[in-house]
Design a protein around this motif. Structure first.
Motif, PDB file in Angstrom:
ATOM      1  N   ALA A  22      52.832  55.864 -16.939  1.00 42.74           N
ATOM      2  CA  ALA A  22      52.855  54.431 -16.646  1.00 42.74           C
ATOM      3  C   ALA A  22      51.506  53.964 -16.103  1.00 42.74           C
ATOM      4  N   LEU A  23      50.875  54.796 -15.277  1.00 45.90           N
ATOM      5  CA  LEU A  23      49.551  54.443 -14.748  1.00 45.90           C
ATOM      6  C   LEU A  23      48.516  54.334 -15.864  1.00 45.90           C
ATOM      7  N   ALA A  24      48.580  55.234 -16.828  1.00 49.53           N
ATOM      8  CA  ALA A  24      47.640  55.173 -17.958  1.00 49.53           C
ATOM      9  C   ALA A  24      47.803  53.852 -18.711  1.00 49.53           C
ATOM     10  N   ILE A  25      49.042  53.453 -18.964  1.00 49.76           N
ATOM     11  CA  ILE A  25      49.285  52.198 -19.683  1.00 49.76           C
ATOM     12  C   ILE A  25      48.911  50.995 -18.812  1.00 49.76           C
ATOM     13  N   TYR A  26      49.168  51.087 -17.521  1.00 50.24           N
ATOM     14  CA  TYR A  26      48.763  50.023 -16.587  1.00 50.24           C
ATOM     15  C   TYR A  26      47.255  49.794 -16.694  1.00 50.24           C
ATOM     16  N   TYR A  27      46.484  50.878 -16.667  1.00 49.44           N
ATOM     17  CA  TYR A  27      45.032  50.732 -16.710  1.00 49.44           C
ATOM     18  C   TYR A  27      44.528  50.282 -18.082  1.00 49.44           C
ATOM     19  N   ILE A  28      45.268  50.570 -19.129  1.00 52.92           N
ATOM     20  CA  ILE A  28      44.915  49.996 -20.433  1.00 52.92           C
ATOM     21  C   ILE A  28      45.035  48.471 -20.341  1.00 52.92           C
ATOM     22  N   GLY A  29      46.091  47.999 -19.688  1.00 53.15           N
ATOM     23  CA  GLY A  29      46.261  46.559 -19.474  1.00 53.15           C
ATOM     24  C   GLY A  29      45.161  45.962 -18.613  1.00 53.15           C
ATOM     25  N   VAL A  30      44.723  46.684 -17.590  1.00 49.06           N
ATOM     26  CA  VAL A  30      43.661  46.197 -16.698  1.00 49.06           C
ATOM     27  C   VAL A  30      42.332  46.121 -17.450  1.00 49.06           C
ATOM     28  N   TRP A  31      42.005  47.155 -18.209  1.00 50.45           N
ATOM     29  CA  TRP A  31      40.689  47.258 -18.845  1.00 50.45           C
ATOM     30  C   TRP A  31      40.552  46.458 -20.135  1.00 50.45           C
ATOM     31  N   SER A  32      41.642  46.075 -20.715  1.00 50.02           N
ATOM     32  CA  SER A  32      41.553  45.328 -21.970  1.00 50.02           C
ATOM     33  C   SER A  32      42.069  43.915 -21.757  1.00 50.02           C
ATOM     34  N   ASN A  33      41.814  43.075 -22.726  1.00 46.61           N
ATOM     35  CA  ASN A  33      42.350  41.725 -22.617  1.00 46.61           C
ATOM     36  C   ASN A  33      43.486  41.552 -23.626  1.00 46.61           C
ATOM     37  N   GLU A  34      44.181  40.437 -23.504  1.00 51.03           N
ATOM     38  CA  GLU A  34      45.357  40.216 -24.344  1.00 51.03           C
ATOM     39  C   GLU A  34      44.995  40.191 -25.827  1.00 51.03           C
ATOM     40  N   ARG A  35      43.870  39.604 -26.159  1.00 50.41           N
ATOM     41  CA  ARG A  35      43.456  39.525 -27.573  1.00 50.41           C
ATOM     42  C   ARG A  35      43.249  40.920 -28.157  1.00 50.41           C
ATOM     43  N   LEU A  36      42.607  41.786 -27.418  1.00 42.83           N
ATOM     44  CA  LEU A  36      42.369  43.152 -27.868  1.00 42.83           C
ATOM     45  C   LEU A  36      43.682  43.920 -28.032  1.00 42.83           C
ATOM     46  N   ILE A  37      44.576  43.756 -27.085  1.00 42.32           N
ATOM     47  CA  ILE A  37      45.871  44.438 -27.153  1.00 42.32           C
ATOM     48  C   ILE A  37      46.672  43.942 -28.350  1.00 42.32           C
ATOM     49  N   SER A  82      54.476  48.467 -18.386  1.00 44.81           N
ATOM     50  CA  SER A  82      53.260  48.773 -17.620  1.00 44.81           C
ATOM     51  C   SER A  82      52.069  47.962 -18.109  1.00 44.81           C
ATOM     52  N   LEU A  83      52.062  47.616 -19.383  1.00 39.87           N
ATOM     53  CA  LEU A  83      50.940  46.878 -19.959  1.00 39.87           C
ATOM     54  C   LEU A  83      50.789  45.487 -19.337  1.00 39.87           C
ATOM     55  N   PRO A  84      51.839  44.649 -19.313  1.00 38.35           N
ATOM     56  CA  PRO A  84      51.649  43.346 -18.666  1.00 38.35           C
ATOM     57  C   PRO A  84      51.402  43.464 -17.160  1.00 38.35           C
ATOM     58  N   ALA A  85      51.917  44.509 -16.536  1.00 30.22           N
ATOM     59  CA  ALA A  85      51.628  44.696 -15.107  1.00 30.22           C
ATOM     60  C   ALA A  85      50.130  44.878 -14.904  1.00 30.22           C
ATOM     61  N   GLY A  86      49.499  45.654 -15.769  1.00 31.24           N
ATOM     62  CA  GLY A  86      48.050  45.821 -15.689  1.00 31.24           C
ATOM     63  C   GLY A  86      47.304  44.560 -16.083  1.00 31.24           C
ATOM     64  N   MET A  87      47.766  43.899 -17.141  1.00 29.36           N
ATOM     65  CA  MET A  87      47.120  42.669 -17.585  1.00 29.36           C
ATOM     66  C   MET A  87      47.182  41.588 -16.512  1.00 29.36           C
ATOM     67  N   GLN A  88      48.281  41.552 -15.760  1.00 25.85           N
ATOM     68  CA  GLN A  88      48.456  40.566 -14.694  1.00 25.85           C
ATOM     69  C   GLN A  88      47.875  41.048 -13.356  1.00 25.85           C
ATOM     70  N   ARG A  89      47.311  42.243 -13.365  1.00 31.34           N
ATOM     71  CA  ARG A  89      46.701  42.835 -12.177  1.00 31.34           C
ATOM     72  C   ARG A  89      47.683  42.935 -11.006  1.00 31.34           C
ATOM     73  N   MET A  90      48.901  43.378 -11.306  1.00 30.03           N
ATOM     74  CA  MET A  90      49.892  43.585 -10.247  1.00 30.03           C
ATOM     75  C   MET A  90      49.300  44.561  -9.226  1.00 30.03           C
ATOM     76  N   SER A  91      49.573  44.348  -7.962  1.00 28.74           N
ATOM     77  CA  SER A  91      49.001  45.229  -6.937  1.00 28.74           C
ATOM     78  C   SER A  91      49.497  46.664  -7.165  1.00 28.74           C
ATOM     79  N   MET A  92      48.603  47.601  -6.973  1.00 25.56           N
ATOM     80  CA  MET A  92      48.928  49.005  -7.225  1.00 25.56           C
ATOM     81  C   MET A  92      50.066  49.516  -6.337  1.00 25.56           C
ATOM     82  N   PRO A  93      50.072  49.214  -5.034  1.00 25.58           N
ATOM     83  CA  PRO A  93      51.204  49.702  -4.231  1.00 25.58           C
ATOM     84  C   PRO A  93      52.562  49.203  -4.748  1.00 25.58           C
ATOM     85  N   LYS A  94      52.651  47.930  -5.122  1.00 29.78           N
ATOM     86  CA  LYS A  94      53.912  47.402  -5.656  1.00 29.78           C
ATOM     87  C   LYS A  94      54.249  48.084  -6.982  1.00 29.78           C
TER      88      LYS A  94
END
Length: 184
Positions: A72-87, A134-146
């Motif tokens: 889930a963390l790997a997919i979260y960071y894919i969301g953080v590092w990429s933008n919606e258009r790329l995804i 996990s992808l939208p959580a990363g894209m939305q920059r959800m806080s890591m602890p949550k």
């Protein structure tokens, strides 16, 4: 298609039998990255091995949870590092291999916008969504602890349910696949 899933099941069983707890962690990590690999096979088989005396229930739940959280963390960071258009471009081109479509991304983003943290928790109990959320959580920059809290809680429950089902069913653990098919 049934032959492919049967081959996947055999490979999963061999990995877990050979590597033990790290094998469970590894397969659950990969299951998160490639949703066609079903946790519905991994954890019940591990539960059967609890009955066989090779593992403990707590051990398989911890190993399954760890692997799922790492995936889930790997997919979260894919969301953080990429933008919606790329995804979206990636999903249009390669999504069929992951059983994903742009509509899945749209649904995940809409649900995430409306329900946030609770959807992370509940999403861990729903096949395919388990990985996708996990992808939208990363894209939305959800806080890591949550993210970690809700992901770990939901994943631990899912791993415990499937692992315990494997314990209860013992050698008949494959019957869980039929039950999960109905649930899906």
């Amino acid at each position: 298609m049934a032959e492919i899933f049967d081959q996947i099941r055999i490979i999963i069983e061999e990995i877990i039998s050979a590597l033990g707890y790290p094998g469970i962690t590894f397969v659950m990590l990969v299951e998160n990255l490639f949703p066609p690999i079903p946790s519905e096979v991994v954890m019940p088989f591990a539960g059967f091995l609890v009955v066989d005396g090779r593992f403990t229930l707590l051990g398989i739940v911890l190993a399954g949870t760890l692997g799922s959280v790492l995936g889930a963390l790997a997919i979260y960071y894919i969301g953080v590092w990429s933008n919606e258009r790329l995804i979206r471009r990636f999903i249009r081109r390669w999504g069929r291999f992951f059983l994903l479509s742009e509509e899945d991304i749209d649904r995940a983003l809409n649900v995430f916008d409306r329900y946030g943290e609770i959807i992370i928790f509940i999403g861990r109990l729903i096949p395919i969504i388990r990985s996708l959320i996990s992808l939208p959580a990363g894209m939305q920059r959800m806080s890591m602890p949550k993210f970690l809290l809700f992901t770990t809680m939901g994943t631990a429950i899912w791993s415990a349910i499937l692992g315990y089902a494997g314990v209860v069913l013992g050698e008949n653990w494959e019957e869980i696949l039929e039950i999960v098919d109905q649930y899906e």
